[in-house]
Scaffold this active site. Sequence first.
Site, PDB file in Angstrom:
ATOM      1  N   GLY A   1       0.529  -3.461 -15.167  1.00 19.98           N
ATOM      2  CA  GLY A   1       1.213  -2.193 -14.995  1.00 19.98           C
ATOM      3  C   GLY A   1       0.220  -1.051 -15.022  1.00 19.98           C
ATOM      4  CB  CYS A   2       0.336   2.371 -13.621  1.00 20.28           C
ATOM      5  SG  CYS A   2       2.004   2.873 -14.100  1.00 20.28           S
ATOM      6  CE1 TYR A   3       2.078   6.481 -17.932  1.00 16.25           C
ATOM      7  CE2 TYR A   3       4.015   5.131 -17.466  1.00 16.25           C
ATOM      8  CZ  TYR A   3       3.390   6.367 -17.485  1.00 16.25           C
ATOM      9  OH  TYR A   3       4.070   7.485 -17.065  1.00 16.25           O
TER      10      TYR A   3
ATOM     11  CB  THR B   1      -4.232  -0.514 -15.766  1.00 17.34           C
ATOM     12  OG1 THR B   1      -3.516  -1.537 -15.064  1.00 17.34           O
ATOM     13  CG2 THR B   1      -5.669  -0.477 -15.247  1.00 17.34           C
TER      14      THR B   1
END
Length: 357
Positions: free
Chosen positions: A153-155, A157
């Site tokens: 996921g972006c967060y 990462t």
Amino acid sequence: MMKLLVSALVVSFTSGFGVPPPTASLSSLSTTRLYADKPKVFIDGEAGTTGLQVRDRLAERDDIEIISIANDLRKDENERKRLINEADVVILCLPDAASIQAASWVEPDNDRTVLIDASTAYRVDDDWVYGFPELSKEQRESLQKAKRISNPGCYPTGFISLTRPLVDAGILAEGTPVTVNAISGYSGGGKGLMEIYESSDNHEPWGTYGLTLAHKHLPEMAKYSRLGTEPIFQPAVATFPQGMVVSVPLHYKWLNEGATGAAIHEALSKHYADCQFVKVMPMGMDKVKEAGLLERDAFLAPDALANTNQMELFVFPNDEAQKVLLCARLDNLGKGASGAAVQNLNIALGLEEATGL
């Protein structure tokens, strides 16, 4: 010329903002086959936010062939199944449940495909390899031969990139209850939120969410940071389309005795020394300012890396106050989604990791 390539199925998700997945046991299988032609790539859901980004990143490549579904058949399950099994690479830009369904359409006798799922469905499934190659040398090697890969996921990462090396180095102890504050561009909410922000001014300029403290990214944050404890996570969205900053504040008293901001910066620098896409920036406010990395010498802009697969890590210590702020800056749709999927695809195919990025 015939090329020896690993075929891949990439499963992607359009929103950064689940459902329990079925078990699988194919993550460690490694199969190769000969292709007389270029590998075929099918993007299922290419009209979505992530789908469009992935297609843009693949469109100019001459080492693959993109195949598309007719507009009037986009919801036709039989046609999607056919294309999934015809293609050598399938990129599914779908929510969790739809990704699980699509992954199940790979025929039982199709043992050549690698699944890369960028939804949250399989991120903490032990039968899937987590798709963050910078996690460790062993992680990249596992991805090279994996048959099932879960895209981060972006967060997470950003959070994992800051904390995992500190746990591995013995600076931050397992079980430490940390907090993570983050802000993302509104594209993380997919087309629905993008329409709200782009169609009128009738929206909040900034808003925090995840107020139940049960965000679906928490399990992967706890697992792959090796902290083992879910952080208190406060995400927010604001009036810019792409980019994010993920911040982790730490008191020195939470660290291994004697550890300081300098030790943290050294550990991060050593961990990411050979990485193409993750860079550790100069330590401290003064050096970051001198490097021109702050807007008006004061602000760490979240959108500075939009449309890239890059991630920058910052260490802002205050030794006198015995505390330090760690920040990760990245594009929520780049290293946080489509860019990471293409990077993992390249690794799975045995191609140069930066191809198309």
